[in-house]
Design a protein around this motif. Structure first.
Motif, PDB file in Angstrom:
ATOM      1  N   ARG A   1       0.822  -1.212   0.000  1.00 50.83           N
ATOM      2  CA  ARG A   1       0.000   0.000   0.000  1.00 50.83           C
ATOM      3  C   ARG A   1       0.857   1.264   0.000  1.00 50.83           C
ATOM      4  N   LEU A   2       1.875   1.312   0.846  1.00 46.56           N
ATOM      5  CA  LEU A   2       2.741   2.493   0.883  1.00 46.56           C
ATOM      6  C   LEU A   2       3.541   2.612  -0.409  1.00 46.56           C
ATOM      7  N   TYR A   3       4.025   1.489  -0.939  1.00 46.84           N
ATOM      8  CA  TYR A   3       4.749   1.539  -2.208  1.00 46.84           C
ATOM      9  C   TYR A   3       3.873   2.157  -3.295  1.00 46.84           C
ATOM     10  N   GLU A   4       2.638   1.699  -3.403  1.00 48.97           N
ATOM     11  CA  GLU A   4       1.760   2.230  -4.446  1.00 48.97           C
ATOM     12  C   GLU A   4       1.506   3.720  -4.255  1.00 48.97           C
ATOM     13  N   ALA A   5       1.390   4.169  -3.007  1.00 46.43           N
ATOM     14  CA  ALA A   5       1.195   5.595  -2.754  1.00 46.43           C
ATOM     15  C   ALA A   5       2.444   6.401  -3.116  1.00 46.43           C
ATOM     16  N   MET A   6       3.623   5.860  -2.817  1.00 48.21           N
ATOM     17  CA  MET A   6       4.869   6.590  -3.052  1.00 48.21           C
ATOM     18  C   MET A   6       5.359   6.512  -4.491  1.00 48.21           C
ATOM     19  N   SER A   7       4.977   5.484  -5.224  1.00 47.22           N
ATOM     20  CA  SER A   7       5.518   5.279  -6.578  1.00 47.22           C
ATOM     21  C   SER A   7       5.208   6.429  -7.525  1.00 47.22           C
ATOM     22  N   VAL A   8       4.189   7.226  -7.221  1.00 45.78           N
ATOM     23  CA  VAL A   8       3.864   8.355  -8.093  1.00 45.78           C
ATOM     24  C   VAL A   8       5.019   9.356  -8.176  1.00 45.78           C
ATOM     25  N   TRP A   9       5.895   9.350  -7.165  1.00 43.55           N
ATOM     26  CA  TRP A   9       7.028  10.270  -7.206  1.00 43.55           C
ATOM     27  C   TRP A   9       7.994   9.925  -8.338  1.00 43.55           C
ATOM     28  N   GLU A  10       7.919   8.708  -8.833  1.00 43.36           N
ATOM     29  CA  GLU A  10       8.740   8.312  -9.977  1.00 43.36           C
ATOM     30  C   GLU A  10       7.926   8.210 -11.260  1.00 43.36           C
ATOM     31  N   THR A  11       6.643   7.887 -11.146  1.00 43.21           N
ATOM     32  CA  THR A  11       5.841   7.612 -12.341  1.00 43.21           C
ATOM     33  C   THR A  11       5.044   8.799 -12.850  1.00 43.21           C
ATOM     34  N   ASP A  12       4.881   9.842 -12.039  1.00 42.86           N
ATOM     35  CA  ASP A  12       4.094  11.008 -12.437  1.00 42.86           C
ATOM     36  C   ASP A  12       4.997  12.235 -12.519  1.00 42.86           C
ATOM     37  N   PRO A  13       5.506  12.566 -13.722  1.00 46.73           N
ATOM     38  CA  PRO A  13       6.436  13.688 -13.851  1.00 46.73           C
ATOM     39  C   PRO A  13       5.812  15.046 -13.520  1.00 46.73           C
ATOM     40  N   THR A  14       4.492  15.129 -13.491  1.00 43.22           N
ATOM     41  CA  THR A  14       3.869  16.416 -13.156  1.00 43.22           C
ATOM     42  C   THR A  14       4.112  16.790 -11.692  1.00 43.22           C
ATOM     43  N   LEU A  15       4.337  15.815 -10.828  1.00 42.11           N
ATOM     44  CA  LEU A  15       4.640  16.124  -9.427  1.00 42.11           C
ATOM     45  C   LEU A  15       5.963  16.883  -9.318  1.00 42.11           C
ATOM     46  N   ALA A  16       6.997  16.357  -9.935  1.00 43.18           N
ATOM     47  CA  ALA A  16       8.316  16.997  -9.869  1.00 43.18           C
ATOM     48  C   ALA A  16       8.296  18.380 -10.511  1.00 43.18           C
ATOM     49  N   ALA A  17       7.418  18.574 -11.459  1.00 42.80           N
ATOM     50  CA  ALA A  17       7.343  19.860 -12.153  1.00 42.80           C
ATOM     51  C   ALA A  17       6.665  20.944 -11.321  1.00 42.80           C
ATOM     52  N   GLN A  18       6.048  20.584 -10.202  1.00 41.68           N
ATOM     53  CA  GLN A  18       5.301  21.560  -9.410  1.00 41.68           C
ATOM     54  C   GLN A  18       6.187  22.519  -8.622  1.00 41.68           C
ATOM     55  N   SER A  19       7.366  22.063  -8.202  1.00 40.02           N
ATOM     56  CA  SER A  19       8.247  22.947  -7.432  1.00 40.02           C
ATOM     57  C   SER A  19       9.639  22.336  -7.371  1.00 40.02           C
ATOM     58  N   ASP A  20      10.603  23.153  -6.993  1.00 42.85           N
ATOM     59  CA  ASP A  20      11.962  22.639  -6.813  1.00 42.85           C
ATOM     60  C   ASP A  20      12.006  21.603  -5.699  1.00 42.85           C
ATOM     61  N   ALA A  21      11.259  21.838  -4.620  1.00 38.67           N
ATOM     62  CA  ALA A  21      11.238  20.880  -3.509  1.00 38.67           C
ATOM     63  C   ALA A  21      10.646  19.542  -3.958  1.00 38.67           C
ATOM     64  N   PHE A  22       9.570  19.593  -4.732  1.00 42.62           N
ATOM     65  CA  PHE A  22       8.969  18.349  -5.235  1.00 42.62           C
ATOM     66  C   PHE A  22       9.937  17.637  -6.176  1.00 42.62           C
ATOM     67  N   ALA A  23      10.665  18.394  -6.984  1.00 44.15           N
ATOM     68  CA  ALA A  23      11.655  17.787  -7.883  1.00 44.15           C
ATOM     69  C   ALA A  23      12.769  17.122  -7.085  1.00 44.15           C
ATOM     70  N   ASP A  24      13.230  17.769  -6.016  1.00 39.96           N
ATOM     71  CA  ASP A  24      14.265  17.185  -5.157  1.00 39.96           C
ATOM     72  C   ASP A  24      13.769  15.910  -4.480  1.00 39.96           C
ATOM     73  N   PHE A  25      12.551  15.945  -3.978  1.00 34.49           N
ATOM     74  CA  PHE A  25      11.976  14.764  -3.329  1.00 34.49           C
ATOM     75  C   PHE A  25      11.865  13.623  -4.333  1.00 34.49           C
ATOM     76  N   SER A  26      11.344  13.925  -5.500  1.00 37.10           N
ATOM     77  CA  SER A  26      11.179  12.911  -6.540  1.00 37.10           C
ATOM     78  C   SER A  26      12.516  12.289  -6.924  1.00 37.10           C
ATOM     79  N   ALA A  27      13.536  13.117  -7.084  1.00 35.49           N
ATOM     80  CA  ALA A  27      14.866  12.616  -7.456  1.00 35.49           C
ATOM     81  C   ALA A  27      15.452  11.739  -6.355  1.00 35.49           C
ATOM     82  N   ALA A  28      15.332  12.182  -5.115  1.00 35.91           N
ATOM     83  CA  ALA A  28      15.876  11.400  -3.993  1.00 35.91           C
ATOM     84  C   ALA A  28      15.140  10.075  -3.853  1.00 35.91           C
ATOM     85  N   TRP A  29      13.826  10.096  -3.981  1.00 36.70           N
ATOM     86  CA  TRP A  29      13.044   8.862  -3.847  1.00 36.70           C
ATOM     87  C   TRP A  29      13.348   7.912  -5.006  1.00 36.70           C
TER      88      TRP A  29
END
Length: 186
Positions: free
Chosen positions: A51-79
């Protein structure tokens, strides 16, 4: 050797989600988010339940999240940079790179993974963390305690298990969140 760290957001009354399965304890805080990103940068492998994996996987599979802010891009890259091990009896495919599925939690396999690791490992999800704590493979608990009561739901820590912890660090954030770090003695 890497440490296995249990990291979770938790309400003051000890729950990671309320009785409806929601884990929205308050507005996102830039400082809390920045501390989480810094933590993720030190992690080489995430151990997750399905369940947690499926919730977190969007940080890699949904590029619109990283595009929302520098912080979101950093989180996405680290994850995305870390390996992932998902413990599930039902998951048939994964959506992220460097991810494998294990059908059951094996404490000896986790010990071997820690022994080979050059970076820390993070376990997420209360059920999986309960298994890891019960097996004695968790080295540290890092709890982000949110200033909210939810009245019930899924407990952050396993019921019926006793562990004495050693407080190693406390940080306060402007939104009332307190991050507490405990070492789990052997």
């Amino acid at each position: 050797m890497g440490r296995l760290i249990y990291v979770t957001n938790v309400s003051v009354d000890g729950y990671i989600e309320d009785e409806r399965g929601s884990f929205d304890f308050g507005p996102l805080d830039d400082a809390v988010f920045a501390s989480t990103i810094e933590l993720l940068r030190g992690v080489g492998t995430f151990l997750y339940g399905r369940r947690l994996y499926e919730a977190m996987s969007v940080w890699e599979t949904d590029p619109t999240l990283a595009a929302q802010s520098d912080a979101f891009a950093d989180f996405s890259a680290a994850w995305s940079a870390a390996d992932k091990v998902v413990y599930s009896t039902t998951l048939t495919a994964v959506a992220t790179r460097a991810t494998r599925v294990e059908r059951r939690f094996d404490p000896d396999a986790v010990r071997a993974l820690k022994a080979r690791a050059t970076r820390d490992l993070m376990v997420g999800g209360a059920d999986l963390a309960a298994q890891a704590l019960g097996a004695g493979v968790v080295d540290e608990c890092l709890l982000y305690v949110w200033p909210a009561f939810v009245g019930g739901g899924k407990p952050a820590l396993p019921l019926g298990l006793r562990r004495d912890l050693e407080l190693t660090d406390v940080d306060r954030f402007g939104n009332g969140v307190v991050r507490v770090r405990y070492r789990v003695p052997e």
